[in-house]
Design an enzyme around this catalytic site. Structure first.
Site, short mmCIF file in Angstrom:
data_model
loop_
_atom_site.label_atom_id
_atom_site.label_comp_id
_atom_site.label_asym_id
_atom_site.label_seq_id
_atom_site.Cartn_x
_atom_site.Cartn_y
_atom_site.Cartn_z
N ASN A 7 15.40 -13.95 -25.11
CA ASN A 7 15.30 -14.13 -23.66
C ASN A 7 16.64 -14.71 -23.19
OD1 ASN A 7 14.75 -14.89 -21.07
ND2 ASN A 7 12.99 -16.18 -21.57
N ARG A 90 13.41 -9.79 -23.25
CA ARG A 90 12.83 -10.00 -21.92
C ARG A 90 13.85 -9.54 -20.88
NH1 ARG A 90 13.11 -15.23 -18.34
NH2 ARG A 90 11.78 -14.56 -16.64
N HIS A 179 7.01 -13.15 -13.50
CA HIS A 179 6.11 -13.77 -14.49
C HIS A 179 5.09 -12.75 -14.99
CE1 HIS A 179 6.71 -17.83 -12.19
NE2 HIS A 179 7.52 -17.79 -13.23
N ARG A 240 12.29 -24.33 -5.21
CA ARG A 240 12.26 -23.20 -4.28
C ARG A 240 11.28 -23.47 -3.15
NH1 ARG A 240 11.21 -19.40 -8.99
NH2 ARG A 240 13.24 -19.06 -9.93
N PHE A 284 6.90 -32.38 -12.00
CA PHE A 284 5.61 -32.90 -11.54
C PHE A 284 5.21 -34.21 -12.20
CE2 PHE A 284 3.11 -30.01 -8.69
CZ PHE A 284 4.21 -29.30 -8.27
N GLU A 384 4.66 -16.29 -23.58
CA GLU A 384 5.42 -15.09 -23.21
C GLU A 384 6.10 -14.46 -24.42
OE1 GLU A 384 6.71 -17.52 -19.75
OE2 GLU A 384 7.00 -15.57 -18.80
#
Ligand code: ADP
Length: 397
Positions: A7, A90, A179, A240, A284, A384
């Site tokens: 990736n 990816r 995603h 974002r 978070f 992933e």
């Protein structure tokens, strides 16, 4: 089969070597600061992390170092590179050209190059990774797995914007969604885990991480998703903005004396929960700590995020005329019980009830709704790399 999953980002590269039969990770790590100085992290399964600082002027040196680490005498995961039978890459943007993963060949590389305009930061790095692997491991079959492919089943009513239709015809301006590898993997896992027939199911996947997106998956196919032409649309995210009134772009440009690049930089890097909390954090965990200490802006940011997620769930339940199950995944989705509780509080009208004891657990596929909840709510850890490995094996075998 041993599959190397790669990736490539613009200045980083994540990798995993996976045994596709056992689905065990044999080694993993990342290269950082490519083109700046260079740092390789390598970890063989069951061993400590090894960190090596070494010059990585380009992705070529980075991949060379990864291959070197994989066969090194002491902690190499393989004896010979010939043991690596396939490579999965990816790729961020496949435009409208790729509805599924493909074997990499010259024609396919050309087609990805043509999508570069849609992902100018990501696709060139992804292509560099492919070219370097072709050079260093000639003859090893390679597969491209696209972030956008899973969303290509959306109907036009979900992907056409309310803009002059010529922009779609001329420039392919439309919703693509991102995603996709995660939404695809998690929706299948969710159906399997609950024993649902995916071909007769209405699922909503909430991928909540630094970048967040929600998707509606009807009978195993994506019918809508919150990210758009770029990953900027949809939910409020780490940095974002997510969806805003487009007129704000002009308003802020004039007020702050910014050009279009300046405003886009604000929307991508200085907004979201980071922006709402005046730069306190995009993470978070920090925001939850600050909220617990009484920080009002942190509380506001967390509540805006949960409200946003709940609104998308409501929208997608409407889009599918119902919902059987909802999955939470990625950093916040998997590890943020408070966010899940807050989202679920908006969903009583769907007959959703959480089991708060189960909601506190983490690290495995877990049904966190009560037995009498009308909709099953689950935490499904995403993976992933494993999804890319599975796609690669399916095409190479
Ligand atoms: P990405 O892959 O998009 O960079 P991740 O899926 O790793 O992002 O998600 C990162 C986010 O997950 C961060 O906001 C982080 O705070 C959050 N996260 C990770 N662990 C926890 C936790 N224990 N509690 C709350 N949030 C968490």
């Amino acid at each position: 089969m041993k599959v190397l999953v790669i990736n490539c980002g613009s200045s980083s590269l994540k990798y995993q070597l996976i045994d596709s039969d056992s689905e065990q990770v044999l080694a993993k790590g990342l290269c950082e600061r490519i083109g700046i100085d260079g740092r390789l992290t390598y970890q063989k399964a069951g061993c400590d992390k090894e960190i090596t600082e070494a010059a990585m002027p380009s992705h070529k040196e980075a991949i060379q170092m990864v291959l070197h680490a994989l066969v090194n005498d002491k902690t190499g995961a393989v004896k010979d590179l010939a043991e690596i039978e396939a490579i999965g890459h990816r790729i961020v943007h496949g435009g409208e050209k790729f509805e599924s993963s493909v074997i990499i060949n010259d024609e396919m590389i050309q087609a990805v190059e043509e999508c570069t305009e849609l992902a100018p930061l990501h696709n060139p790095a992804n292509l560099t990774g492919i070219r370097v692997c072709q050079e260093l491991m000639p003859g090893v079959p390679m597969v491209a797995v696209f972030d956008t492919a899973f969303h290509q089943t959306m109907p036009p009513k979900a992907y056409v914007y309310g803009l002059p239709y010529e922009y779609y015809e001329k420039y392919r301006v439309r919703r693509y969604g991102f995603h996709g590898t995660s939404h695809s993997f998690v929706s299948k896992e969710l159906a399997n885990f609950l024993g649902l027939d995916i071909n007769h199911s209405k699922l909503i996947v909430c991928h909540l991480g630094n970048g967040s997106s929600v998707s509606a998956v009807l009978n195993g196919k994506c019918v809508d998703t919150s990210m758009g032409l770029t990953p900027l649309e949809g939910l409020v995210m780490g940095t974002r903005s997510g969806s805003i009134d487009p007129a704000i772009v002009e308003f802020i440009a004039k007020k702050e004396n910014l050009d279009i690049d300046g405003v886009m930089n604000v929307l991508n890097k200085k907004s979201g929960v980071y922006g709402i909390t005046k730069g306190l954090s995009s993470d978070f965990r920090d925001l939850e700590d600050a909220a617990a200490e009484g920080n009002e802006l942190a509380k506001l940011a967390l509540s805006i995020f949960a409200y946003d997620v709940a609104k998308y769930i409501g929208a997608y339940a409407a889009a599918m005329n119902g919902v059987d199950a909802i999955a939470f995944t990625a950093g916040i989705g998997e590890n943020g019980p408070d966010t899940r509780t807050e989202v679920a509080e908006y969903l009583g009208y769907l007959g959703i009830k959480l089991d708060e004891e189960k909601n506190q657990m983490r690290g495995f596929n877990n049904k966190i709704s009560t037995e009498d909840s009308k909709v099953a709510v689950c935490v499904i850890p995403t993976n992933e790399e494993l999804a890319i490995c599975r796609e690669t094996v399916a095409l190479v075998k």
